[in-house]
Design a protein around this motif. Structure first.
Motif, PDB file in Angstrom:
ATOM      1  N   ALA A   1       0.912  -1.312   0.002  1.00 12.38           N
ATOM      2  CA  ALA A   1       0.043  -0.129  -0.127  1.00 12.38           C
ATOM      3  C   ALA A   1       0.883   1.316   0.054  1.00 12.38           C
ATOM      4  CB  ALA A   1      -0.979  -0.058   1.137  1.00 12.38           C
ATOM      5  N   HIS A   2       2.023   1.345   0.736  1.00 10.69           N
ATOM      6  CA  HIS A   2       2.914   2.534   0.793  1.00 10.69           C
ATOM      7  C   HIS A   2       3.693   2.510  -0.631  1.00 10.69           C
ATOM      8  CE1 HIS A   2       6.458   4.727   2.930  1.00 10.69           C
ATOM      9  NE2 HIS A   2       6.861   4.354   1.742  1.00 10.69           N
ATOM     10  N   GLU A   3       3.842   1.492  -1.495  1.00  9.09           N
ATOM     11  CA  GLU A   3       4.445   1.748  -2.653  1.00  9.09           C
ATOM     12  C   GLU A   3       3.574   2.157  -3.487  1.00  9.09           C
ATOM     13  OE1 GLU A   3       7.766   1.351  -2.698  1.00  9.09           O
ATOM     14  OE2 GLU A   3       7.938   0.973  -0.651  1.00  9.09           O
ATOM     15  N   LEU A   4       2.176   1.672  -3.489  1.00  9.38           N
ATOM     16  CA  LEU A   4       1.261   2.094  -4.425  1.00  9.38           C
ATOM     17  C   LEU A   4       1.170   3.635  -4.405  1.00  9.38           C
ATOM     18  CD1 LEU A   4      -0.937   1.498  -6.593  1.00  9.38           C
ATOM     19  CD2 LEU A   4      -2.318   0.792  -4.752  1.00  9.38           C
ATOM     20  N   GLY A   5       1.116   4.049  -2.916  1.00  9.49           N
ATOM     21  CA  GLY A   5       0.938   5.558  -2.711  1.00  9.49           C
ATOM     22  C   GLY A   5       2.153   6.178  -3.339  1.00  9.49           C
ATOM     23  N   HIS A   6       3.315   5.578  -3.336  1.00  9.87           N
ATOM     24  CA  HIS A   6       4.405   6.400  -4.349  1.00  9.87           C
ATOM     25  C   HIS A   6       4.117   6.341  -5.608  1.00  9.87           C
ATOM     26  CE1 HIS A   6       7.526   7.162  -1.054  1.00  9.87           C
ATOM     27  NE2 HIS A   6       7.362   5.897  -0.917  1.00  9.87           N
ATOM     28  N   VAL A   7       3.665   5.178  -6.264  1.00 12.03           N
ATOM     29  CA  VAL A   7       3.448   4.960  -7.508  1.00 12.03           C
ATOM     30  C   VAL A   7       2.460   6.239  -8.005  1.00 12.03           C
ATOM     31  CG1 VAL A   7       2.108   3.583  -9.216  1.00 12.03           C
ATOM     32  CG2 VAL A   7       3.920   2.566  -7.651  1.00 12.03           C
TER      33      VAL A   7
ATOM     34  N   GLY B   1       7.240  13.129   0.610  1.00 15.35           N
ATOM     35  CA  GLY B   1       6.773  11.891  -0.054  1.00 15.35           C
ATOM     36  C   GLY B   1       6.686  10.536   0.707  1.00 15.35           C
ATOM     37  N   GLU B   2       7.657  10.451   1.850  1.00 16.26           N
ATOM     38  CA  GLU B   2       7.592   9.300   2.608  1.00 16.26           C
ATOM     39  C   GLU B   2       6.332   9.485   3.463  1.00 16.26           C
ATOM     40  OE1 GLU B   2       9.038   6.357   2.447  1.00 16.26           O
ATOM     41  OE2 GLU B   2       9.868   7.329   0.685  1.00 16.26           O
ATOM     42  N   VAL B   3       6.105  10.795   4.062  1.00 16.18           N
ATOM     43  CA  VAL B   3       5.192  10.897   4.824  1.00 16.18           C
ATOM     44  C   VAL B   3       3.812  10.712   4.112  1.00 16.18           C
ATOM     45  CG1 VAL B   3       3.771  12.664   6.006  1.00 16.18           C
ATOM     46  CG2 VAL B   3       6.073  12.837   6.217  1.00 16.18           C
ATOM     47  N   GLU B   4       3.658  11.047   2.981  1.00 14.71           N
ATOM     48  CA  GLU B   4       2.416  10.634   2.105  1.00 14.71           C
ATOM     49  C   GLU B   4       2.146   9.397   1.970  1.00 14.71           C
ATOM     50  OE1 GLU B   4       1.616  14.876  -0.420  1.00 14.71           O
ATOM     51  OE2 GLU B   4       2.998  13.339  -1.180  1.00 14.71           O
ATOM     52  N   ALA B   5       3.195   8.662   1.517  1.00 19.83           N
ATOM     53  CA  ALA B   5       3.123   7.033   1.226  1.00 19.83           C
ATOM     54  C   ALA B   5       2.699   6.222   2.385  1.00 19.83           C
ATOM     55  CB  ALA B   5       4.519   6.751   0.317  1.00 19.83           C
ATOM     56  N   GLU B   6       3.415   6.778   3.584  1.00 20.58           N
ATOM     57  CA  GLU B   6       3.006   5.936   4.787  1.00 20.58           C
ATOM     58  C   GLU B   6       1.567   6.230   5.124  1.00 20.58           C
ATOM     59  OE1 GLU B   6       4.899   3.467   5.612  1.00 20.58           O
ATOM     60  OE2 GLU B   6       4.579   3.113   8.063  1.00 20.58           O
TER      61      GLU B   6
HETATM   62 ZN   LIG Z   1       8.776   5.041   0.677  1.00 22.22          ZN
END
Ligand SMILES: [Zn+2]
Length: 370
Positions: free
Chosen positions: A228-234, A251-256
């Motif tokens: 789910a975290h990686e999909l957030g990045h994608v 970016g990390e905050v958003e993905a997590e």
């Molecule tokens: Zn990340």
């Protein structure tokens, strides 16, 4: 001497000011505290509403709980006065609603949508001309009220089955649904045996190779959280995305945060999510105050999480709208029905930081509700 109309206009503006102040207070608490993860878990439970409105409801429900007016610290379902009535329930005497910001939308028509100059606002019951495209657009906000289910009584609310998970267990169908979404974005999903293969990380998104890799030597819950975290990045952080945001760690905050909302919406334990303190990433930059960054980030995360959740065929916990509420019923722009003055009917529209537009063809407009 002011006319009645002017007086009510002034009263509305005073209420709006008060509401914005309340929101600023809630956001400031977030900026200085360690509550981001809790706020997100809360927002996931009321994810049908804007991030700002979830903060407003949170603050006011806490107040009601501390004053002994509601039995539980967490709201279950929230809805407007008339929405509760439509479900056969009444707001109990003496229960004051929670103020939120409801968008006011207007309809605009154009025969040449690409040309911004040609858009004209339609009157209340005005129909578009043949061949015109109609867009609803948020023009302003107004105060509205919602009540928690515990402040209402009447017909019982059907309890949808709540997903229960064992520790480390992944919700049924979640991995497959997320993996499908990743693939639909043109990325391959790879499972690697251990972190040594992906620079010590749990997962890695490679925008050039178009791959998302997740290590397999974790429990299924951790694996699905990573996906789910990686999909957030994608979805949010391609090579063309704002580099300054990435640089500040947003970016990390958003993905997590996206992963946390996805997890919370499936009843997963979200206490182990690692999100840096708000004060480290919501810093004043380019003239933007930390509070603005917090609100914008929260809303961006919520919208991304909703986009993902809507595509999933999984058992999810309630989104805060009472079961049975018909959100898509045709709805006129303004009703002429008399309403109690302090109870603005709630509209199912998502307030956004920027005015949202949506396009419908002229023929479909009449039946289409927001
Ligand atoms: Zn990340």
């Amino acid at each position: 001497m002011a006319t009645t109309r002017e007086a009510s206009q002034a009263a509305r503006e005073a209420k709006l000011d008060e509401l914005h102040e309340r929101l600023t207070g809630a956001v400031e608490q977030l900026v200085s505290g360690e509550d981001w993860a809790r706020a997100l878990a809360f927002a996931a439970r009321l994810r049908a509403r804007s991030f700002s409105n979830t903060l407003l409801i949170w603050a006011q429900h806490q107040g009601a709980y501390e004053a002994g007016r509601v039995p539980e610290p967490m709201p279950t379902y929230v809805a407007g006065y008339r929405q509760w009535q439509a479900l056969g329930r009444q707001v109990e005497k003496g229960q004051s609603g929670y103020q939120i910001l409801a968008p006011v939308t207007g309809r605009f028509a154009s025969s040449n949508p690409a040309d911004a100059e040609t858009w004209r606002r339609l009157g209340k019951s005005e129909k578009p001309r043949s061949g015109e495209v109609v867009r609803s657009k948020m023009i302003t906000v107004k105060p509205a009220y919602v009540w928690d289910a515990s402040q209402t009584s009447g017909q019982p609310i059907p309890e949808p089955p709540a997903p229960t998970l064992l520790e480390g267990e992944s919700p049924t169908g979640l991995w497959d649904g997320l993996a499908d979404h990743v693939r639909a974005q043109g990325f391959a999903v790879l499972r690697v045996p251990h972190e040594g293969m992906i620079h010590g990380a749990n997962g890695v998104t490679d925008y050039t190779a178009k791959t998302v890799a997740v290590r397999e030597n974790m429990d299924p819950a951790a694996q699905v959280k990573t996906l789910a975290h990686e999909l957030g990045h994608v979805l949010l952080h391609g090579p063309d995305s704002d580099e300054a945001r990435q640089h500040r760690g947003i970016g990390e905050v958003e993905a997590e945060s996206v992963a946390l909302m996805i997890g919370a919406a499936h009843g997963m334990d979200t206490s182990g999510y690692t999100i840096p303190y708000v004060s480290t990433w919501a810093v004043r930059v380019d003239g933007k105050e930390p509070g603005e960054i917090v609100k914008a980030t929260g809303e961006r995360v919520r919208k991304t999480a909703l986009l993902i959740l809507d595509r999933l065929d999984t058992a999810q916990v309630t989104d805060g709208a009472p079961p049975g509420l018909n959100r898509d019923a045709p709805h006129r722009e303004e009703t002429s029905r008399k309403q109690p003055s302090h109870e603005a009917p709630e509209r199912r529209v998502t307030p956004l930081p920027e005015p949202e537009t949506r396009t419908v063809t002229a023929s479909a407009t009449q039946a289409r509700a927001l």
